[in-house]
Design a protein around this motif. Structure first.
Motif, PDB file in Angstrom:
ATOM      1  N   PHE A 142       1.814  14.340  34.935  1.00  0.00           N
ATOM      2  CA  PHE A 142       1.330  15.715  34.989  1.00  0.00           C
ATOM      3  C   PHE A 142       2.328  16.703  34.380  1.00  0.00           C
ATOM      4  O   PHE A 142       2.048  17.880  34.246  1.00  0.00           O
ATOM      5  CB  PHE A 142       1.025  16.129  36.434  1.00  0.00           C
ATOM      6  CG  PHE A 142       0.111  15.182  37.140  1.00  0.00           C
ATOM      7  CD1 PHE A 142      -0.999  14.670  36.484  1.00  0.00           C
ATOM      8  CD2 PHE A 142       0.364  14.771  38.441  1.00  0.00           C
ATOM      9  CE1 PHE A 142      -1.856  13.777  37.115  1.00  0.00           C
ATOM     10  CE2 PHE A 142      -0.486  13.873  39.079  1.00  0.00           C
ATOM     11  CZ  PHE A 142      -1.592  13.374  38.420  1.00  0.00           C
ATOM     12  N   ALA A 143       3.528  16.224  34.042  1.00  0.00           N
ATOM     13  CA  ALA A 143       4.589  17.132  33.597  1.00  0.00           C
ATOM     14  C   ALA A 143       4.434  17.556  32.141  1.00  0.00           C
ATOM     15  O   ALA A 143       4.949  18.583  31.736  1.00  0.00           O
ATOM     16  CB  ALA A 143       5.956  16.483  33.803  1.00  0.00           C
ATOM     17  N   GLY A 144       3.693  16.757  31.351  1.00  0.00           N
ATOM     18  CA  GLY A 144       3.671  17.002  29.917  1.00  0.00           C
ATOM     19  C   GLY A 144       2.533  17.870  29.421  1.00  0.00           C
ATOM     20  O   GLY A 144       2.436  18.153  28.229  1.00  0.00           O
ATOM     21  N   SER A 145       1.641  18.293  30.334  1.00  0.00           N
ATOM     22  CA  SER A 145       0.518  19.113  29.881  1.00  0.00           C
ATOM     23  C   SER A 145       0.179  20.153  30.945  1.00  0.00           C
ATOM     24  O   SER A 145       0.541  20.008  32.105  1.00  0.00           O
ATOM     25  CB  SER A 145      -0.701  18.221  29.599  1.00  0.00           C
ATOM     26  OG  SER A 145      -0.894  17.302  30.641  1.00  0.00           O
ATOM     27  N   ALA A 146      -0.525  21.212  30.527  1.00  0.00           N
ATOM     28  CA  ALA A 146      -0.899  22.290  31.440  1.00  0.00           C
ATOM     29  C   ALA A 146      -2.271  21.994  32.031  1.00  0.00           C
ATOM     30  O   ALA A 146      -3.283  22.054  31.338  1.00  0.00           O
ATOM     31  CB  ALA A 146      -0.901  23.631  30.714  1.00  0.00           C
ATOM     32  N   ALA A 147      -2.312  21.684  33.346  1.00  0.00           N
ATOM     33  CA  ALA A 147      -3.500  21.125  33.990  1.00  0.00           C
ATOM     34  C   ALA A 147      -4.753  21.997  33.874  1.00  0.00           C
ATOM     35  O   ALA A 147      -5.843  21.486  33.629  1.00  0.00           O
ATOM     36  CB  ALA A 147      -3.201  20.852  35.460  1.00  0.00           C
ATOM     37  N   ASP A 148      -4.592  23.320  34.029  1.00  0.00           N
ATOM     38  CA  ASP A 148      -5.774  24.190  34.054  1.00  0.00           C
ATOM     39  C   ASP A 148      -6.329  24.473  32.667  1.00  0.00           C
ATOM     40  O   ASP A 148      -7.395  25.067  32.531  1.00  0.00           O
ATOM     41  CB  ASP A 148      -5.432  25.536  34.711  1.00  0.00           C
ATOM     42  CG  ASP A 148      -5.103  25.366  36.182  1.00  0.00           C
ATOM     43  OD1 ASP A 148      -5.406  24.282  36.716  1.00  0.00           O
ATOM     44  OD2 ASP A 148      -4.545  26.291  36.783  1.00  0.00           O
ATOM     45  N   MET A 149      -5.595  24.059  31.638  1.00  0.00           N
ATOM     46  CA  MET A 149      -6.047  24.375  30.288  1.00  0.00           C
ATOM     47  C   MET A 149      -6.739  23.162  29.671  1.00  0.00           C
ATOM     48  O   MET A 149      -6.533  22.031  30.091  1.00  0.00           O
ATOM     49  CB  MET A 149      -4.863  24.847  29.455  1.00  0.00           C
ATOM     50  CG  MET A 149      -4.258  26.082  30.111  1.00  0.00           C
ATOM     51  SD  MET A 149      -2.803  26.715  29.337  1.00  0.00           S
ATOM     52  CE  MET A 149      -3.476  27.386  27.847  1.00  0.00           C
ATOM     53  N   ASN A 182      -4.196  22.393  25.030  1.00  0.00           N
ATOM     54  CA  ASN A 182      -2.924  21.704  25.181  1.00  0.00           C
ATOM     55  C   ASN A 182      -2.430  21.153  23.843  1.00  0.00           C
ATOM     56  O   ASN A 182      -1.266  21.298  23.491  1.00  0.00           O
ATOM     57  CB  ASN A 182      -3.053  20.564  26.194  1.00  0.00           C
ATOM     58  CG  ASN A 182      -2.762  21.018  27.612  1.00  0.00           C
ATOM     59  OD1 ASN A 182      -1.616  21.223  27.969  1.00  0.00           O
ATOM     60  ND2 ASN A 182      -3.805  21.210  28.399  1.00  0.00           N
ATOM     61  N   MET A 226       0.691  14.331  21.821  1.00  0.00           N
ATOM     62  CA  MET A 226       1.197  15.692  21.621  1.00  0.00           C
ATOM     63  C   MET A 226       2.661  15.685  21.179  1.00  0.00           C
ATOM     64  O   MET A 226       3.066  16.439  20.302  1.00  0.00           O
ATOM     65  CB  MET A 226       1.061  16.504  22.920  1.00  0.00           C
ATOM     66  CG  MET A 226      -0.364  16.962  23.218  1.00  0.00           C
ATOM     67  SD  MET A 226      -0.603  17.464  24.934  1.00  0.00           S
ATOM     68  CE  MET A 226       0.486  18.866  25.036  1.00  0.00           C
TER      69      MET A 226
END
Lengths: 316, 270
Positions: B90-97, B102, B161
């Motif tokens: 979960f650290a490498g991407s923005a969850a709500d987006m 991303n 990414m």
């Protein structure tokens, strides 16, 4: 009808405050109390400038910059000096109280018979109505001045909403939104998340001060106390907006914040009409925000418990 | 490519919790090589990776990428050269987006962020095309929040990414450790494919001996903040999982004795 138009106008003016808080509270997830001070900053600065003969639009623009500066300082206090976000906001808000008194030289300034950002709209309406000071809108007689204020605040908030919607969808705005979501990820993409926080708070408080500037012109005075509780009002509006329209896209979130603010003002106007003591208003608002923040998780827990009870019953 | 010279880091110096996480570590990584770092818990392998990524500034020593000294640069500035995949999916991407949002951010890693609409149709088509190679059906879900995906899917996207703009160095920090076995195998396979196809220089921390033997072309073993073993070229070709375990055993046995005794024994018996 005048009551409704008044509530709509104030709602539209304060929707700029809600849009500003949308950036701090929702986008970068920063609980920013500077708001209580920066809305007054916008109001007091504009009032002084207009009283000394500045163009109202220019005075309002200066309010935006002053608010941005205040927000940026809160951001620097938090990112550079590692002060907790709440405390950074409180420090700035407290400092702003004295600054606002300094700007005005006393605790309030009246703005009577001076120009305002709605002057042009009023003039236009007067020409359209042929010089009458009241106009017929859907069967009601409405003072031209009120209608002018309504139209100019509507135009302004719609315009700003469109600009904000565009901005948040740009490359820069996308990273801004990610900053509240996952600062680690933002750093890994080569962006200084602290700079984003400072910028966002500047933009947010700029909009808040803008809202204060227009509010002072609409209500005809700036008062050093006018900002107290504004942050909680903004929160309440955002929460109502989210419940109303949801947050499926940026456009919807922005629309929600504006509609939420208007609805909240209408609710307040109605409550006051029904005899709510104005002194109780802030208490009622605080309780409302508390409930709105707690209710979702309470409902979830209740749902789980019901499910458990049900499955238990089925097993037996 | 990457030259690490004598870096040291002590956490909480002067307190009871003082930890010498890195002790005079030096390491050279060649362009286009894929190196695994293995070691016991607390051996300093992740700390070494974080020192390169810029999570903290080392107490001493230098870190150079292509001759540029970066050891004093802040983390975000190093991201220009370095792509990263974290242990936490979960650290490498923005969850709500959304997935598209991303990826669009990763498409400008370390570059300017202009005031132009980020996600539009032609960019989405380019994204869909590249996401297809993951074979996870994600190309049809570009507008979904990335938080709705599984850990394995998110980690695969983070890998994509991190490598979208070819990084000078790719850092993988136990990036399959938090995944279920099936997803871990899938992400490991993708890692190999992408690194080979783009001819990337990569450094991977792993807890899995099998992964260290299968994927990279060099194995560096760490223990107590130091590099204790460096297997490359032919030696790496021959090494198997039992050999690595045996080496660990020897190191740990050495631990049982005082350092001077260990040296004495090494001289006499080895």
């Amino acid at each position: 009808m005048n009551l409704v138009i008044g509530a709509f106008t104030i709602g539209l003016i304060l929707s700029l405050l809600s849009l500003g808080m949308l950036i701090s509270f929702k986008m970068i997830k920063f609980t920013d109390i500077t708001v209580d001070g920066s809305i007054t900053l916008g109001a007091s600065l504009t009032a002084v400038l207009i009283a000394t003969g500045w163009n109202p639009w220019l005075a309002t623009l200066m309010a935006f910059f002053a608010g941005s500066l205040a927000g940026a300082i809160t951001g620097v206090l938090h990112t550079k000096f590692k002060i907790q976000e709440i405390l950074a906001g409180i420090l700035m808000m407290t400092a702003l109280y004295s600054i606002n008194l300094r700007i005005m030289g006393r605790s309030n300034i009246p703005l009577l018979d001076t120009g305002s950002v709605s002057s042009q709209a009023e003039q236009l309406l007067t020409t359209v109505s042929g010089g009458a000071d009241k106009m017929n809108v859907f069967g009601w007689d409405v003072p031209v001045a009120d209608l002018g204020a309504l139209i100019s605040s509507l135009v302004l908030s719609v315009l700003l909403a469109i600009v904000l919607n565009y901005f948040l969808k740009t490359h820069f705005g996308t990273v801004l939104r990610a900053t509240g979501n996952n600062p680690q990820m933002v750093r890994a993409q080569g962006v200084n998340n602290n700079t984003m926080v400072v910028f966002s708070l500047a933009l947010s408080n700029g909009l808040v001060a803008l809202s204060g500037a227009i509010l002072a012109q609409y209500q005809g005075f700036a008062d050093v106390q006018m900002g107290i509780g504004m942050m909680v009002w903004g929160l309440a509006s955002i929460i109502i907006g989210e419940a109303l329209v949801g947050k499926s896209s940026i456009g919807m979130t922005i629309t929600g914040a504006i509609l939420g603010t208007i609805l909240f003002r209408l609710l307040i106007a109605i409550a006051l009409r029904w005899g709510l003591n104005p002194n109780d208003l802030k208490l009622v608002t605080a309780v409302f925000v508390f409930l709105a923040l707690v209710a979702p998780s309470m409902f979830k827990n209740l749902g789980k418990r019901l499910q458990k009870v049900r499955s238990h019953a089925n097993n037996q | 490519m990457l030259t690490i010279n004598n870096i040291s880091k002590t956490f909480f110096p002067g307190t009871i919790n003082e930890v010498q996480a890195l002790r005079n570590v030096s390491l050279q990584i060649k362009e286009g090589s894929f190196t695994a770092i293995i070691g016991t818990n607390g051996s300093g392998k992740s700390t070494l990776l974080n020192a390169i990524a810029g999570t903290f500034i080392p107490d001493e020593g230098s870190i150079k990428i292509d001759g540029t000294e970066i050891s004093r640069w802040p983390e975000f500035k190093r991201a220009r050269m370095i792509g990263r995949v974290f242990q936490n999916p979960f650290a490498g991407s923005a969850a709500d987006m959304t997935i598209a949002e991303n990826i669009v951010m990763a498409m400008r890693r370390g570059q300017s962020r202009p005031l132009k609409i980020a996600v539009h149709k032609s960019i989405k088509e380019a994204i869909a095309e590249k996401v297809q190679m993951l074979k996870m059906g994600l190309e049809d879900r570009l507008d979904n929040p990335i938080g709705t995906l599984s850990g394995g899917q998110r980690q695969a996207l983070t890998l994509l990414m991190a490598t979208w703009l070819k990084p000078k160095l790719l850092l993988l920090d136990e990036h399959t450790a938090a995944l279920d076995p099936k997803s871990a195998a899938k992400v490991a396979e993708l890692t190999k494919i992408i690194i080979e196809r783009e001819n990337l220089t990569a450094l991977m921390v792993t807890h899995s001996m099998q992964q260290a033997v299968d994927l990279p072309d060099r194995i560096v073993m760490m223990h107590r903040g130091q590099i204790v073993e460096d297997l490359h070229d032919e030696m790496k070709q021959r090494v198997r999982v039992p050999d690595l375990l045996e080496t660990f055993n020897i190191i740990q046995k050495r631990e049982l004795f005082d350092e001077s005794v260990a040296r004495l024994m090494k001289e006499q018996y080895v």
